[in-house]
Design a protein around this motif. Structure first.
Motif, short mmCIF file in Angstrom:
data_model
loop_
_atom_site.label_atom_id
_atom_site.label_comp_id
_atom_site.label_asym_id
_atom_site.label_seq_id
_atom_site.Cartn_x
_atom_site.Cartn_y
_atom_site.Cartn_z
N PRO A 87 1.99 -4.85 -20.82
CA PRO A 87 3.23 -5.32 -20.21
C PRO A 87 2.97 -6.35 -19.11
CG PRO A 87 2.65 -3.20 -19.31
CD PRO A 87 1.66 -3.47 -20.41
N PRO A 88 3.93 -7.23 -18.86
CA PRO A 88 3.80 -8.15 -17.73
C PRO A 88 3.87 -7.39 -16.41
CG PRO A 88 5.95 -8.39 -18.77
CD PRO A 88 5.17 -7.46 -19.63
N LEU A 89 3.32 -7.99 -15.38
CA LEU A 89 3.31 -7.35 -14.07
C LEU A 89 4.61 -7.63 -13.33
CD1 LEU A 89 -0.29 -8.31 -12.88
CD2 LEU A 89 0.44 -6.19 -13.99
N MET A 90 5.01 -6.70 -12.50
CA MET A 90 6.10 -6.94 -11.58
C MET A 90 5.59 -7.88 -10.47
SD MET A 90 8.53 -5.30 -13.01
CE MET A 90 9.86 -5.28 -11.79
N PRO A 91 6.49 -8.57 -9.78
CA PRO A 91 6.05 -9.53 -8.75
C PRO A 91 5.19 -8.88 -7.65
CG PRO A 91 8.36 -9.88 -9.28
CD PRO A 91 7.95 -8.61 -9.98
N PHE A 92 4.14 -9.58 -7.26
CA PHE A 92 3.27 -9.22 -6.13
C PHE A 92 2.44 -7.96 -6.36
CE2 PHE A 92 7.10 -11.30 -4.33
CZ PHE A 92 6.51 -12.47 -3.85
N ALA A 99 -4.32 -5.14 -1.42
CA ALA A 99 -4.13 -5.08 0.03
C ALA A 99 -4.08 -3.64 0.52
CB ALA A 99 -2.86 -5.83 0.43
N VAL A 100 -3.34 -2.80 -0.20
CA VAL A 100 -3.25 -1.39 0.18
C VAL A 100 -4.63 -0.73 0.07
CG1 VAL A 100 -2.26 0.86 -0.40
CG2 VAL A 100 -0.81 -1.18 -0.43
N LYS A 101 -5.33 -1.03 -1.00
CA LYS A 101 -6.67 -0.46 -1.19
C LYS A 101 -7.61 -0.90 -0.07
CE LYS A 101 -9.61 1.88 -3.73
NZ LYS A 101 -9.41 3.32 -4.01
N ASN A 102 -7.58 -2.18 0.26
CA ASN A 102 -8.48 -2.71 1.29
C ASN A 102 -8.11 -2.23 2.69
OD1 ASN A 102 -9.99 -4.10 -0.61
ND2 ASN A 102 -8.81 -5.99 -0.39
N SER A 103 -6.88 -1.76 2.85
CA SER A 103 -6.44 -1.28 4.17
C SER A 103 -7.04 0.07 4.52
CB SER A 103 -4.91 -1.17 4.20
OG SER A 103 -4.47 -0.05 3.44
N GLY A 124 -6.30 -1.32 -19.28
CA GLY A 124 -6.21 -2.68 -19.79
C GLY A 124 -5.99 -3.70 -18.69
N LEU A 125 -5.25 -3.31 -17.66
CA LEU A 125 -4.99 -4.20 -16.52
C LEU A 125 -6.03 -4.05 -15.41
CD1 LEU A 125 -1.11 -3.76 -16.29
CD2 LEU A 125 -2.34 -5.76 -17.14
N GLU A 126 -6.99 -3.16 -15.63
CA GLU A 126 -8.06 -2.89 -14.66
C GLU A 126 -7.50 -2.37 -13.34
OE1 GLU A 126 -10.49 -6.40 -14.41
OE2 GLU A 126 -11.27 -6.13 -16.44
N PHE A 127 -6.48 -1.53 -13.44
CA PHE A 127 -5.88 -0.89 -12.27
C PHE A 127 -6.41 0.52 -12.04
CE2 PHE A 127 -1.59 -3.39 -12.38
CZ PHE A 127 -2.25 -4.52 -11.92
N TYR A 128 -6.91 1.14 -13.09
CA TYR A 128 -7.23 2.57 -13.03
C TYR A 128 -8.17 2.91 -11.88
CZ TYR A 128 -8.77 7.22 -14.48
OH TYR A 128 -9.07 8.55 -14.50
N GLU A 129 -9.20 2.11 -11.69
CA GLU A 129 -10.21 2.40 -10.68
C GLU A 129 -9.70 2.21 -9.25
OE1 GLU A 129 -13.00 3.80 -11.38
OE2 GLU A 129 -12.70 3.67 -13.54
N LEU A 130 -8.55 1.58 -9.10
CA LEU A 130 -8.00 1.37 -7.76
C LEU A 130 -7.43 2.65 -7.16
CD1 LEU A 130 -6.06 -2.00 -8.26
CD2 LEU A 130 -8.24 -1.68 -7.08
N TRP A 211 4.63 -4.38 1.36
CA TRP A 211 3.34 -4.54 2.02
C TRP A 211 3.52 -4.97 3.47
CZ3 TRP A 211 -1.14 -3.16 3.12
CH2 TRP A 211 -2.05 -3.99 3.78
N GLN A 212 4.50 -5.83 3.73
CA GLN A 212 4.76 -6.23 5.11
C GLN A 212 5.14 -5.01 5.95
OE1 GLN A 212 4.00 -9.32 6.03
NE2 GLN A 212 3.52 -9.68 3.86
N TRP A 213 5.92 -4.12 5.35
CA TRP A 213 6.29 -2.88 6.05
C TRP A 213 5.06 -2.01 6.28
CZ3 TRP A 213 5.74 2.25 4.74
CH2 TRP A 213 6.40 3.17 5.57
N VAL A 214 4.22 -1.88 5.26
CA VAL A 214 3.01 -1.06 5.40
C VAL A 214 2.17 -1.55 6.57
CG1 VAL A 214 0.79 -0.48 4.33
CG2 VAL A 214 2.90 -0.34 2.99
N GLN A 215 2.01 -2.86 6.68
CA GLN A 215 1.21 -3.41 7.77
C GLN A 215 1.76 -3.02 9.13
OE1 GLN A 215 1.28 -7.56 6.03
NE2 GLN A 215 -0.81 -7.55 6.80
N SER A 216 3.07 -2.89 9.22
CA SER A 216 3.68 -2.51 10.50
C SER A 216 3.42 -1.05 10.85
CB SER A 216 5.19 -2.76 10.46
OG SER A 216 5.85 -1.79 9.65
N GLN A 217 2.96 -0.28 9.85
CA GLN A 217 2.72 1.15 10.06
C GLN A 217 1.25 1.47 10.33
OE1 GLN A 217 5.59 3.25 9.99
NE2 GLN A 217 6.43 1.17 9.93
N LEU A 218 0.39 0.47 10.19
CA LEU A 218 -1.05 0.72 10.34
C LEU A 218 -1.49 0.62 11.80
CD1 LEU A 218 -2.35 -1.29 7.25
CD2 LEU A 218 -1.92 1.17 7.44
#
Length: 218
Positions: A87-92, A99-103, A124-130, A211-218
């Motif tokens: 499937p296509p990805l949703m935006p961002f 970004a969440v992983k690296n945080s 298939g999208l190489e997301f599993y390991e995240l 993600w902008q909201w997440v950054q405000s919580q870190l």
């Protein structure tokens, strides 16, 4: 109440897969002479358990086969379809997940899809390991809208509900997060824009805003 983890839904939140689910349902129902309009079908059934959808479809079309048969065939068809049609990805999505992983926050994937449906997409999208945890509907007795899938994910990543937030795109998903005592962000898509998100903690436009909201919580 510090933020320590983000728990993502998959279909409609990370990947634009609702149209693919519709294709598989249409393929399954065509021999019975049953058809639906895509927008109407997705608005109605997005996020809901496959068996629940099958029960309604069987009832309103007076089908001779069981709802369990319909659900099993839908899982089989989608599992086969997604092996060659990611499937296509949703935006961002990519930026947000990385970004969440690296945080340093923990990440879980909590989906109402079957393992046979979710794994080809995630791998298939190489997301599993995240993800630190992946929970599908097969991992619990009671799937969304029950809170059980989220509670299992929280247990697996060893994080309390008060220190985590879920990201969902449907009424069913928001209800599941509510039932696990989680804060939840609702990000509607074209198929779920009419869903009731009044019980969401926050409503946002896309994952970049999240993600902008997440950054405000870190």
């Amino acid at each position: 109440m510090s933020l320590q983890a983000v728990l993502f839904d998959m279909d409609g939140t990370l990947v634009d897969s609702e149209a693919m689910h519709f294709v598989c349902w249409s393929t399954l129902l065509a021999p019975f002479g049953v058809s639906y309009l895509e927008d109407e079908f997705c608005q109605r059934f997005s996020g809901r358990p496959t068996l629940e959808a099958a029960i309604e479809i069987k009832s309103e079309n007076n089908l001779s086969v069981s709802a369990e048969f319909l659900a099993a065939e839908k899982y089989r068809l989608f599992g086969e379809y997604v092996k060659t049609n990611l499937p296509p990805l949703m935006p961002f999505v990519v930026q947000t997940l990385k970004a969440v992983k690296n945080s340093g926050l923990k990440m879980a994937l909590v989906t109402g899809s079957a393992t046979s449906e979710a794994m080809p997409i995630l791998k298939g999208l190489e997301f599993y390991e995240l993800f630190d945890s992946v929970v599908t509907k097969d991992d619990v007795i009671t799937p969304k809208p029950a809170g059980d899938p989220y509670l299992l994910a929280l247990k697996q990543i060893n994080i309390k509900a008060e220190n985590a937030i879920a990201v969902e795109d449907t009424f069913t998903g928001v209800s599941a997060a509510n039932n696990a005592s989680l804060r939840v962000v609702a990000i509607a898509n074209s198929h779920t824009k009419e869903h009731d998100f009044s019980k969401a903690t926050y409503c946002m436009g896309n994952l970049d805003e999240f993600w902008q909201w997440v950054q405000s919580q870190l």
